[in-house]
Design a protein around this motif. Structure first.
Motif, short mmCIF file in Angstrom:
data_model
loop_
_atom_site.label_atom_id
_atom_site.label_comp_id
_atom_site.label_asym_id
_atom_site.label_seq_id
_atom_site.Cartn_x
_atom_site.Cartn_y
_atom_site.Cartn_z
N THR A 6 0.82 -1.21 0.00
CA THR A 6 0.00 0.00 0.00
C THR A 6 0.86 1.26 0.00
O THR A 6 0.33 2.37 -0.13
N ASN A 19 -7.04 -9.61 -7.50
CA ASN A 19 -7.76 -8.34 -7.56
C ASN A 19 -7.22 -7.33 -6.54
O ASN A 19 -7.75 -6.23 -6.42
N CYS A 69 -7.37 -7.26 -3.31
CA CYS A 69 -8.36 -6.85 -2.33
C CYS A 69 -8.36 -7.75 -1.10
O CYS A 69 -7.76 -8.83 -1.09
N GLU A 71 -13.54 -0.03 -5.64
CA GLU A 71 -12.71 1.16 -5.75
C GLU A 71 -11.33 0.90 -5.17
O GLU A 71 -11.18 0.21 -4.15
N GLN A 72 -10.31 1.44 -5.80
CA GLN A 72 -8.93 1.19 -5.42
C GLN A 72 -8.67 1.53 -3.96
O GLN A 72 -7.97 0.80 -3.24
N THR A 73 -9.22 2.63 -3.49
CA THR A 73 -8.97 3.08 -2.12
C THR A 73 -9.66 2.22 -1.06
O THR A 73 -9.36 2.33 0.12
N ARG A 83 -9.98 -1.29 -1.42
CA ARG A 83 -9.68 -2.70 -1.68
C ARG A 83 -9.12 -3.45 -0.48
O ARG A 83 -9.41 -4.63 -0.31
#
Length: 336
Positions: free
Chosen positions: A140, A286, A288, A315-317, A319
């Protein structure tokens, strides 16, 4: 010449699958076998406030419990460390190192808590412990974040900082890139650790990449017996130990590891699920949190293929932090 050390985290990370309830006799058996196998560092469990104390658990608010357990190990030759999850244990409850049998503290913290963790880390060092920094989910971190992490780490100057692949997302190339950034930027006396999860069946091979890295810096590889750990599990202690023996870097007693796996860990595996699965694979490809996939699996009439399509739209933020409302919104759109 670099030294490669092996840390076993069965009693801490492995404990996430059985609520850290191993039973006192099994805990002592595991520690004795790890001691006889010549594992250099053993993580004995979590220090955490507001936990009911029990000799059957490896999570406790009271360091004296770990002292009790460690006193049962004859001729202990491993370094004993305990994990603290930042924000969940009051540093005032941690005694000076010379008042306990715990040798070191591993501090786990999320990216947003990095600056707060600096002063906490310095307090641990003041108490005389060796310190390991374990930043949750290094994937991250942006390049700027990594640079900042390295700068703060150099300021703290812990014994070890870890590359932590919390969700098992990294492949060989990504592992090497993170290694290069850490190795290039860190103070020369700071060791680099690697803690892998096995969502993509790459925990072992990625660990080997770190072991074989060209460096003069010492390395610490985390493993757990039989890969015991949350969700997809961890790098297997027994695999890394055998590999290091084969490479003539280690003198680990593999029979001791085999025996404790057969008598204690395999019976746990019958009732506590961990290890590679389609669930964790879909989550990893993915990028996530696995809870999204398991949440969808509980729904009726949703195939794995549909689940894969649904979680690809997260949404990416969002995951890596499970958001029930967000996944329900996506699910409703897909149904419509």
């Amino acid at each position: 010449m670099k030294q490669v050390k092996l840390l076993d985290c069965t009693l801490r990370d492995g404990g996430s699958v059985n609520n850290w309830n191993f039973g006192e006799n099994s805990i002592i058996s595991i520690l004795n076998s790890l001691n006889k196998s010549n594992i250099e560092i053993v993580e004995v469990g979590f220090l955490q406030d507001n936990i009911e104390n029990s000799h059957d658990l490896t999570i406790t608010y009271d360091y004296q419990y770990f002292d009790y357990i460690l006193s049962k190990i004859n001729n202990r030759n491993f370094k004993a460390v305990a994990m603290i999850d930042f924000g969940k244990f009051d540093i005032k409850n941690l005694p000076n190192c010379n008042e306990t049998l715990i040798d070191g503290i591993r501090l786990m913290f999320k990216k947003e808590d990095l600056k707060k963790a600096v002063s906490y880390s310095k307090e641990i060092l003041k108490k005389g412990y060796s310190l390991s920094l374990n930043p949750v989910s290094v994937t991250t971190y942006t390049k700027t974040d990594i640079k900042e992490l390295i700068e703060y780490t150099n300021e703290i100057n812990p014994s070890i900082i870890y590359i932590v692949d919390t969700y098992g997302l990294m492949d060989r190339n990504e592992t090497i890139e993170y290694w290069k950034e850490f190795d290039k930027g860190l103070n020369s006396d700071i060791e680099i650790g690697y803690h892998a999860h096995n969502n993509l069946q790459l925990a072992f091979s990625n660990s080997i990449e770190i072991i074989n890295a060209e460096t003069k810096r010492n390395i610490v590889i985390d493993g757990s017996l039989y890969g015991m750990g949350k969700r997809a599990g961890n790098t297997n202690t027994e695999l890394i130990a055998q590999y290091l023996n084969k490479k003539q870097l280690g003198e680990y007693n593999i029979n001791e590891l085999i025996n404790i796996i057969e008598t204690v860990i395999k019976p746990l595996h019958l009732c506590c699920e961990w290890g590679y699965s389609l669930t964790h694979y879909i989550a990893a490809i993915n990028g996530c949190h696995s809870d999204y996939v398991t949440y969808l699996e509980r729904k009726n009439n949703i195939s794995p293929e549909q689940i894969n399509n649904i979680v690809s739209k997260i949404e990416q933020t969002k995951r890596l932090t499970f958001d029930k409302n967000h996944i329900e919104e996506i699910l409703q759109q897909e149904i419509i």
